[in-house]
Design a protein around this motif. Structure first.
Motif, PDB file in Angstrom:
ATOM      1  N   PHE A   1       0.827  -1.209   0.000  1.00 41.27           N
ATOM      2  CA  PHE A   1       0.000   0.000   0.000  1.00 41.27           C
ATOM      3  C   PHE A   1       0.861   1.259   0.000  1.00 41.27           C
ATOM      4  N   SER A   2       1.835   1.313  -0.935  1.00 38.97           N
ATOM      5  CA  SER A   2       2.755   2.457  -0.919  1.00 38.97           C
ATOM      6  C   SER A   2       2.990   3.080  -2.306  1.00 38.97           C
ATOM      7  N   PRO A   3       2.027   3.644  -2.971  1.00 34.25           N
ATOM      8  CA  PRO A   3       0.615   3.646  -2.588  1.00 34.25           C
ATOM      9  C   PRO A   3      -0.162   2.448  -3.137  1.00 34.25           C
ATOM     10  N   TYR A   4       0.473   1.724  -4.112  1.00 35.17           N
ATOM     11  CA  TYR A   4      -0.221   0.594  -4.734  1.00 35.17           C
ATOM     12  C   TYR A   4       0.031  -0.689  -3.953  1.00 35.17           C
TER      13      TYR A   4
ATOM     14  N   LEU B   1      -6.192   3.298  -1.225  1.00 36.62           N
ATOM     15  CA  LEU B   1      -5.873   2.703  -2.520  1.00 36.62           C
ATOM     16  C   LEU B   1      -7.130   2.554  -3.371  1.00 36.62           C
ATOM     17  N   MET B   2      -8.220   2.100  -2.757  1.00 38.55           N
ATOM     18  CA  MET B   2      -9.462   1.937  -3.509  1.00 38.55           C
ATOM     19  C   MET B   2      -9.904   3.278  -4.109  1.00 38.55           C
ATOM     20  N   ALA B   3      -9.801   4.343  -3.330  1.00 33.69           N
ATOM     21  CA  ALA B   3     -10.180   5.670  -3.817  1.00 33.69           C
ATOM     22  C   ALA B   3      -9.269   6.107  -4.963  1.00 33.69           C
ATOM     23  N   ARG B   4      -7.981   5.839  -4.835  1.00 34.36           N
ATOM     24  CA  ARG B   4      -7.016   6.201  -5.887  1.00 34.36           C
ATOM     25  C   ARG B   4      -7.344   5.471  -7.198  1.00 34.36           C
ATOM     26  N   LEU B   5      -7.631   4.185  -7.082  1.00 36.71           N
ATOM     27  CA  LEU B   5      -7.921   3.387  -8.274  1.00 36.71           C
ATOM     28  C   LEU B   5      -9.202   3.859  -8.954  1.00 36.71           C
ATOM     29  N   LYS B   6     -10.191   4.232  -8.163  1.00 36.08           N
ATOM     30  CA  LYS B   6     -11.465   4.667  -8.738  1.00 36.08           C
ATOM     31  C   LYS B   6     -11.368   6.037  -9.408  1.00 36.08           C
ATOM     32  N   GLU B   7     -10.266   6.736  -9.183  1.00 38.19           N
ATOM     33  CA  GLU B   7     -10.052   8.020  -9.844  1.00 38.19           C
ATOM     34  C   GLU B   7      -9.452   7.857 -11.242  1.00 38.19           C
ATOM     35  N   MET B   8      -8.971   6.663 -11.567  1.00 44.02           N
ATOM     36  CA  MET B   8      -8.376   6.429 -12.881  1.00 44.02           C
ATOM     37  C   MET B   8      -9.436   6.609 -13.974  1.00 44.02           C
ATOM     38  N   PRO B   9      -9.141   7.349 -15.041  1.00 45.63           N
ATOM     39  CA  PRO B   9     -10.123   7.560 -16.116  1.00 45.63           C
ATOM     40  C   PRO B   9     -10.637   6.241 -16.700  1.00 45.63           C
ATOM     41  N   GLN B  10      -9.741   5.265 -16.838  1.00 46.33           N
ATOM     42  CA  GLN B  10     -10.159   3.971 -17.400  1.00 46.33           C
ATOM     43  C   GLN B  10     -11.175   3.286 -16.492  1.00 46.33           C
TER      44      GLN B  10
ATOM     45  N   SER C   1       5.308   1.032  -5.477  1.00 46.21           N
ATOM     46  CA  SER C   1       5.139   2.363  -6.073  1.00 46.21           C
ATOM     47  C   SER C   1       4.476   2.333  -7.440  1.00 46.21           C
ATOM     48  N   GLU C   2       4.358   1.157  -8.055  1.00 45.04           N
ATOM     49  CA  GLU C   2       3.821   1.078  -9.407  1.00 45.04           C
ATOM     50  C   GLU C   2       2.501   0.307  -9.462  1.00 45.04           C
ATOM     51  N   PHE C   3       1.595   0.792 -10.298  1.00 42.83           N
ATOM     52  CA  PHE C   3       0.341   0.105 -10.576  1.00 42.83           C
ATOM     53  C   PHE C   3       0.642  -1.254 -11.194  1.00 42.83           C
TER      54      PHE C   3
END
Length: 219
Positions: free
Chosen positions: A142-145, A187-196, A149-151
């Motif tokens: 969780f740092s942040p992924y 992390l869930m919030a970060r992922l949901k911000e992705m345009p895809q 550091s990488e998706f």
């Protein structure tokens, strides 16, 4: 040309959709629900979706598809890093799938479709999800992924597994599943911000109308 078979409400279908979108790969979508027809069993041995048709044949099982896509197109890797780092990502993928997604699925009939699930089943699911999220908390960075550091593919599996499992835990047990793993909510919030991811969510909302008709036709 790659062809992806499945439907936009399926979390596993959306995992592959996100992998394709993230890697910017062209493909055709063929909307199809799981079935046992002779024609579909020739593509998917268990009659499940998603199925990815390639120029060499068809692939089933989501994690296999993601690994194949990473080999097919090495840019924007889903399994970044050296061999050990790749193995750790695959480990996280399996942890999310086996100990979060699959246990939660046992309560889907009650949580999402208004059917009855036995008390014993719900107790088993609750115990399994506690163990699963605690195991993930011990393994993920969780740092942040999830893997660092990488998706990666691990984040794709986490997004579409933990999100559904969190709904199950909230509705069935009034428990915030993600709060049990420090960093998971963020992390869930970060992922949901992705345009895809947002586009896939929009597609899912539209497709849910036909999916509900399909479910009603089965009863």
């Amino acid at each position: 040309m790659l062809i992806l078979y499945g439907f936009d409400v399926s979390n596993y279908f959306n995992m592959v959709k996100l992998a394709l979108a993230y890697k910017e790969l062209d493909y055709k979508k063929h909307t199809l629900y799981p079935n046992q027809s002779t024609e579909f069993l020739a593509l998917s041995p268990m009659g499940k979706v998603p199925v990815l048709e390639t120029t060499q044949g068809c692939l089933c099982e989501t994690s296999v598809m993601m690994e194949y896509l990473d080999v097919l197109h090495s840019e924007r890797p889903l399994y970044p890093g050296d061999d050990f780092a790749k193995a750790k990502i695959k480990e996280l993928v399996k942890l999310c799938e086996l100990y979060i997604e699959l246990p939660a699925r046992r309560c889907y009939p009650e949580v999402f479709f208004g059917q009855q699930v036995s008390l014993e089943t719900k107790k088993e699911v609750k115990r399994a999800l506690f163990k699963g999220i605690e195991g993930l908390a011990r393994t993920a960075k969780f740092s942040p992924y999830l893997a660092g550091s990488e998706f990666s593919a691990a984040d794709i599996m986490f997004l579409y597994s933990a999100d559904m499992a969190a709904i199950v835990m909230q509705k069935a047990f009034d428990i915030d599943l993600l709060a049990l793993a420090p960093g998971a909510t963020e992390l869930m919030a970060r992922l949901k911000e992705m345009p895809q991811v947002q586009q896939i969510a929009a597609d899912r909302k539209v497709a849910n109308v036909d999916f509900q008709k399909y479910i009603a036709s089965l009863s």
